[in-house]
Design an enzyme around this catalytic site. Structure first.
Site, PDB file in Angstrom:
ATOM      1  N   ASN A 154      -0.963   9.658  -9.994  1.00 17.19           N
ATOM      2  CA  ASN A 154      -0.448  10.813  -9.241  1.00 17.19           C
ATOM      3  C   ASN A 154       1.075  10.858  -9.100  1.00 17.19           C
ATOM      4  OD1 ASN A 154      -0.641   8.637  -7.476  1.00 17.19           O
ATOM      5  ND2 ASN A 154      -0.932   9.950  -5.704  1.00 17.19           N
ATOM      6  N   SER A 231      -6.920   3.418  -6.090  1.00 20.59           N
ATOM      7  CA  SER A 231      -8.004   3.684  -5.151  1.00 20.59           C
ATOM      8  C   SER A 231      -8.461   2.388  -4.482  1.00 20.59           C
ATOM      9  CB  SER A 231      -9.164   4.362  -5.872  1.00 20.59           C
ATOM     10  OG  SER A 231      -9.610   3.539  -6.909  1.00 20.59           O
ATOM     11  N   GLU A 250      -1.586  -1.020  -2.457  1.00 19.84           N
ATOM     12  CA  GLU A 250      -1.163   0.275  -1.892  1.00 19.84           C
ATOM     13  C   GLU A 250      -2.280   1.245  -2.208  1.00 19.84           C
ATOM     14  OE1 GLU A 250       1.358   1.384  -0.210  1.00 19.84           O
ATOM     15  OE2 GLU A 250       3.008  -0.016  -0.477  1.00 19.84           O
ATOM     16  N   CYS A 284      -1.251  10.242  -1.865  1.00 17.88           N
ATOM     17  CA  CYS A 284      -2.018   9.399  -0.946  1.00 17.88           C
ATOM     18  C   CYS A 284      -1.741   9.777   0.503  1.00 17.88           C
ATOM     19  CB  CYS A 284      -1.693   7.937  -1.199  1.00 17.88           C
ATOM     20  SG  CYS A 284       0.036   7.677  -1.468  1.00 17.88           S
TER      21      CYS A 284
HETATM   22  P1  NAP Z   1      -7.579   4.351  -9.693  1.00 15.75           P
HETATM   23  O1  NAP Z   1      -8.674   5.036 -10.392  1.00 15.75           O
HETATM   24  O2  NAP Z   1      -7.907   3.260  -8.755  1.00 15.75           O
HETATM   25  O3  NAP Z   1      -6.594   3.828 -10.827  1.00 15.75           O
HETATM   26  C1  NAP Z   1      -5.390   3.171 -10.519  1.00 15.75           C
HETATM   27  C2  NAP Z   1      -5.039   2.216 -11.627  1.00 15.75           C
HETATM   28  O4  NAP Z   1      -6.011   1.167 -11.653  1.00 15.75           O
HETATM   29  C3  NAP Z   1      -5.068   2.850 -13.022  1.00 15.75           C
HETATM   30  O5  NAP Z   1      -4.036   2.301 -13.796  1.00 15.75           O
HETATM   31  C4  NAP Z   1      -6.426   2.420 -13.542  1.00 15.75           C
HETATM   32  O6  NAP Z   1      -6.493   2.388 -14.952  1.00 15.75           O
HETATM   33  C5  NAP Z   1      -6.499   1.012 -12.975  1.00 15.75           C
HETATM   34  N1  NAP Z   1      -7.836   0.432 -12.936  1.00 15.75           N
HETATM   35  C6  NAP Z   1      -9.027   1.053 -12.844  1.00 15.75           C
HETATM   36  N2  NAP Z   1     -10.033   0.137 -12.882  1.00 15.75           N
HETATM   37  C7  NAP Z   1      -9.455  -1.086 -12.998  1.00 15.75           C
HETATM   38  C8  NAP Z   1      -9.945  -2.424 -13.087  1.00 15.75           C
HETATM   39  N3  NAP Z   1     -11.240  -2.701 -13.050  1.00 15.75           N
HETATM   40  N4  NAP Z   1      -9.044  -3.434 -13.215  1.00 15.75           N
HETATM   41  C9  NAP Z   1      -7.731  -3.178 -13.251  1.00 15.75           C
HETATM   42  N5  NAP Z   1      -7.201  -1.931 -13.172  1.00 15.75           N
HETATM   43  C10 NAP Z   1      -8.051  -0.895 -13.027  1.00 15.75           C
HETATM   44  O7  NAP Z   1      -6.681   5.388  -8.868  1.00 15.75           O
HETATM   45  P2  NAP Z   1      -6.085   6.797  -9.350  1.00 15.75           P
HETATM   46  O8  NAP Z   1      -7.204   7.783  -9.384  1.00 15.75           O
HETATM   47  O9  NAP Z   1      -5.216   6.639 -10.539  1.00 15.75           O
HETATM   48  O10 NAP Z   1      -5.116   7.113  -8.132  1.00 15.75           O
HETATM   49  C11 NAP Z   1      -5.541   7.712  -6.972  1.00 15.75           C
HETATM   50  C12 NAP Z   1      -5.660   6.742  -5.830  1.00 15.75           C
HETATM   51  O11 NAP Z   1      -4.441   6.032  -5.657  1.00 15.75           O
HETATM   52  C13 NAP Z   1      -5.911   7.439  -4.515  1.00 15.75           C
HETATM   53  O12 NAP Z   1      -6.856   6.715  -3.776  1.00 15.75           O
HETATM   54  C14 NAP Z   1      -4.554   7.389  -3.833  1.00 15.75           C
HETATM   55  O13 NAP Z   1      -4.585   7.492  -2.445  1.00 15.75           O
HETATM   56  C15 NAP Z   1      -4.055   6.080  -4.285  1.00 15.75           C
HETATM   57  N6  NAP Z   1      -2.598   6.014  -4.160  1.00 15.75           N
HETATM   58  C16 NAP Z   1      -2.037   5.210  -3.206  1.00 15.75           C
HETATM   59  C17 NAP Z   1      -0.658   5.183  -3.047  1.00 15.75           C
HETATM   60  C18 NAP Z   1       0.011   4.299  -2.045  1.00 15.75           C
HETATM   61  O14 NAP Z   1       1.204   4.061  -2.193  1.00 15.75           O
HETATM   62  N7  NAP Z   1      -0.674   3.801  -1.052  1.00 15.75           N
HETATM   63  C19 NAP Z   1       0.132   5.982  -3.861  1.00 15.75           C
HETATM   64  C20 NAP Z   1      -0.484   6.789  -4.811  1.00 15.75           C
HETATM   65  C21 NAP Z   1      -1.854   6.791  -4.964  1.00 15.75           C
HETATM   66  P3  NAP Z   1      -7.135   3.603 -15.803  1.00 15.75           P
HETATM   67  O15 NAP Z   1      -6.313   4.789 -15.495  1.00 15.75           O
HETATM   68  O16 NAP Z   1      -7.015   3.125 -17.193  1.00 15.75           O
HETATM   69  O17 NAP Z   1      -8.549   3.735 -15.311  1.00 15.75           O
END
Ligand code: NAP
Length: 475
Positions: A154, A231, A250, A284
């Site tokens: 994002n 996530s 995060e 987020c």
């Molecule tokens: P996501 O699906 O959890 O993916 C985040 C990252 O993790 C991606 O690079 C993804 O790779 C990787 N990933 C997925 N499965 C994994 C595994 N088993 N092992 C290692 N890495 C893995 O999250 P998203 O949909 O991209 O982002 C949205 C989420 O991020 C929301 O919940 C949002 O609130 C949160 N967020 C938090 C913050 C903060 O600062 N607190 C900021 C922004 C977003 P792939 O893309 O290759 O699957």
């Protein structure tokens, strides 16, 4: 007619490499291919860790690290439009928001450069105890070691910047795995660091199957810290598996805001309409749950709804667009199902509630029950709930009624109320008379409860990325 697709390469050990297999990056708005990037796996990940370890064997002095960071900030300024267009094309982020993100990344690099120059330990007052008499002691801040960084879709530029810029400031080499849907901004940033004179191995960028690359980062003992933004489910599972290393998380939020009856309702409505739907709610800390004191409820809605309905939804490349698509079909389907669930539980959809092609119209829901998903889980879409409350204690309880705790906000003219809320809201940050979507890049930013374990912002991230070593001298 031959069509050429932009092809990018990965950065491993200072070399731009291909793997023979490709991942397509598609526009979330049109579905068109924007570019393709090589698909790497466990072998490339191990090579990247080797390269990072080798790089750290020849430490870069702080002034060189700071100079590189300053240079990258300058390049981001010069190539601002290209950077914003890259973010917009791969993430479907409206250009207005993509330009803000591109500018923020400059700020992140600038603050990281400051941290590189002032990285220092502390003097320890040894003769404050009898045991320390006759001794002098101080701490050194040592780089923690190789860092594995995993970033979400994002904020494909600035959230990568929040990992790799402080890592360089701290003197740590990085293996970065950006989100598969949005790897281009990360690769552009790597190109800028490379051009700025970063020696080989200090930054390695891999795209490919998340679990395969993630497993290498978890299992390889040379990786001392995993910094993960994404996530909650993925983040906590990583942390459980990497029990012997530091894992900085995060994660998500279900962002609440309290609007007291004495608040400036025009200001609250303007700020909350803008921050509930910017980038289609995929921040987020996007405003998700608005709790309004009952006396002000109708007055707030009268102001809020027209502002929401004035938002332009559509093509992210269009300069006037405020709300673009969500990231993919699965996300769109899930979000609309959650809206339907709230409706089935008795809530009223006051605006939106449906999609036009890939774009969900800005959606406002009234009267959603506490246990509806839109009331307690992270929607991560252009959906906001509005509910009335009577007593202030009830508002605090409603706002805290989620497993998340990243940021929350309150609008009120009463400073004592504001400070009371700041104490009682169980979140990593509380904004007063500002949307809780607000973040300046030098702030300590991070959550409690399911929202994570760490604070980002260069000064705070550098602390996480370094370890204190005590040095004791007998005088
Ligand atoms: P996501 O699906 O959890 O993916 C985040 C990252 O993790 C991606 O690079 C993804 O790779 C990787 N990933 C997925 N499965 C994994 C595994 N088993 N092992 C290692 N890495 C893995 O999250 P998203 O949909 O991209 O982002 C949205 C989420 O991020 C929301 O919940 C949002 O609130 C949160 N967020 C938090 C913050 C903060 O600062 N607190 C900021 C922004 C977003 P792939 O893309 O290759 O699957």
């Amino acid at each position: 007619m031959a069509v050429t697709t932009l092809e990018k390469r990965l950065l491993v050990g200072g070399e731009w490499v291909e793997t023979g297999e490709w991942i397509e990056v598609r526009s979330p708005y049109s579905g068109d291919i924007v570019a393709r990037v090589p698909k790497a796996g466990a072998d490339e990940a191990r090579r990247a860790v080797d390269a990072a370890e080798q790089a750290m064997a020849d430490p870069l002095p702080a002034h060189k690290r700071a100079e590189i960071l300053v240079r990258v900030a300058g390049y981001l300024g010069k190539r601002h439009e290209e950077v914003a267009q890259t973010i917009s094309a791969e993430a479907g982020k409206p250009m207005k928001a993509a330009r803000v993100e591109a500018a923020r990344a400059m700020s992140t690099y600038t603050f990281a450069a400051v941290e590189a120059r002032k990285l220092a330990g502390d003097m320890v007052p040894m003769d404050a105890s009898q045991a320390g008499e006759g001794k002098l002691a101080f701490t050194l801040r040592r780089p923690i070691g190789v860092i594995g960084a995993i970033s979400p879709f994002n904020f494909p530029l600035n959230l990568v910047a929040h990992k790799i810029a402080p890592a360089l400031a701290a003197g740590c080499a990085v293996v970065l795995k950006p989100a598969s849907q949005t790897p281009l901004s990360a690769l552009l940033l790597a190109e800028l660091e490379h051009e700025a004179g970063l020696p080989p191995g200090w930054l390695n960028v891999l795209t490919g199957p998340a679990a395969e690359i993630g497993d290498v980062l978890v299992e390889d003992e040379r990786v001392k810290l995993i910094t993960f933004t994404g996530s909650s489910g993925v983040g906590w599972a990583l942390r459980e598996r990497a029990a012997r290393k530091k894992v900085a998380l995060e994660l998500g939020n279900a962002t609440p805001v309290i609007v007291e009856a004495d608040a400036d309702l025009d200001e609250a409505a303007t700020k909350l309409a803008a921050n509930g739907f910017s980038f289609a709610g995929q921040s987020c800390i996007s405003v998700q749950r608005i709790y309004v004191q009952r006396d002000a409820y109708d007055g707030f809605l009268e102001r809020f709804l027209p502002r929401v309905e004035a938002l332009q939804a559509g093509d992210p490349a269009d300069e006037d667009t405020d709300v673009g698509p969500v990231i993919d079909d699965d996300a769109r389907k899930r979000i609309l199902e959650w809206v339907e669930e709230a409706r089935a539980l008795g809530a009223e959809v006051l605006s939106g509630g449906d999609a036009d092609g890939s774009v969900i119209r800005p959606t406002v829901i009234a009267g959603a029950p506490k246990d509806a998903k839109v009331s307690c889980e992270e929607v991560f879409g252009p959906v906001v709930t509005v509910s009335a409350y009577d007593a202030f204690d009830e508002a605090i309880e409603l706002a805290n009624g989620t497993r998340y705790g990243l940021q929350a906000g309150i609008f009120t003219a009463d400073v004592r109320r504001a400070l009371d809320a700041a104490q009682r809201l169980e979140f990593g940050g509380v904004t007063v008379n500002e949307a809780p979507t607000f973040r300046a890049d030098q702030m300590p930013y991070g959550g409690v409860k399911d929202s994570g374990t760490t604070r980002e912002g260069p000064a705070y991230a550098v602390r996480e990325m370094t370890e204190e070593r005590i040095v004791v001298l007998q005088l």
